[in-house]
Design an enzyme around this catalytic site. Sequence first.
Site, PDB file in Angstrom:
ATOM      1  N   HIS A 218     -65.299  -4.983 108.638  1.00 55.84           N
ATOM      2  CA  HIS A 218     -65.566  -6.056 107.491  1.00 55.84           C
ATOM      3  C   HIS A 218     -67.168  -6.190 107.754  1.00 55.84           C
ATOM      4  O   HIS A 218     -67.629  -7.378 107.748  1.00 55.84           O
ATOM      5  CB  HIS A 218     -65.002  -7.325 107.750  1.00 55.84           C
TER       6      HIS A 218
ATOM      7  N   CYS B 211     -73.380   7.044  95.400  1.00 58.82           N
ATOM      8  CA  CYS B 211     -73.250   6.702  96.850  1.00 58.82           C
ATOM      9  C   CYS B 211     -74.570   5.877  97.295  1.00 58.82           C
ATOM     10  O   CYS B 211     -74.546   5.262  98.404  1.00 58.82           O
ATOM     11  CB  CYS B 211     -72.853   7.726  97.743  1.00 58.82           C
TER      12      CYS B 211
ATOM     13  N   GLU C 284     -63.083   8.953 105.377  1.00 58.58           N
ATOM     14  CA  GLU C 284     -63.497   8.146 104.313  1.00 58.58           C
ATOM     15  C   GLU C 284     -62.669   7.848 103.015  1.00 58.58           C
ATOM     16  O   GLU C 284     -62.794   6.779 102.514  1.00 58.58           O
ATOM     17  CB  GLU C 284     -65.098   8.823 104.248  1.00 58.58           C
TER      18      GLU C 284
HETATM   19 ZN   LIG Z   1     -69.238   5.923 100.918  1.00 54.28          ZN
END
Ligand SMILES: [Zn+2]
Length: 145
Positions: free
Chosen positions: A78, A37, A130
């Site tokens: 975005h 990540c 997420e």
């Molecule tokens: Zn992430």
Amino acid sequence: MMHQLYPQVAHHYRYELNKDMHIAAAHFIPHKAAGSCANVHGHTYIVNVTIAGDELDESGFLVNFQTVKKLVHGKLDHTLLNDHNDWFDRHDPNRFPTTEVVARTIYETIQRYLDTLPHKPKCLQVFVRETPTSYVVYRPKAGER
Ligand SMILES: [Zn+2]
């Protein structure tokens, strides 16, 4: 739009409003504990914001859905979350754009706006999904609402 059930907040307000948003955004977590990540990657975040209050404004709204969307979706969709220096910080772990910090920062942004309204609605919960298997719920502590 995906319909899903969210955790409920117990409260005694007359009105409760929920706004769903889908936000396509990239981020990275600048810490070695973040593993892969730490690389820039993207998510389609599913955000649900819960706002409550006892009174409506002069147009009959608790809060305008479009205003909530503009404050959150309008800012983050975005984009690379790490670019928002007013929300996130690459040096302060308390402000890395983790799901937890994203949820808390959405709460802070919305509540700051609600505090400007004369009828004083409260943001009670921010849900941020997420990934299909990971989500965070942020709620202010009892004394903060
Ligand atoms: Zn992430």
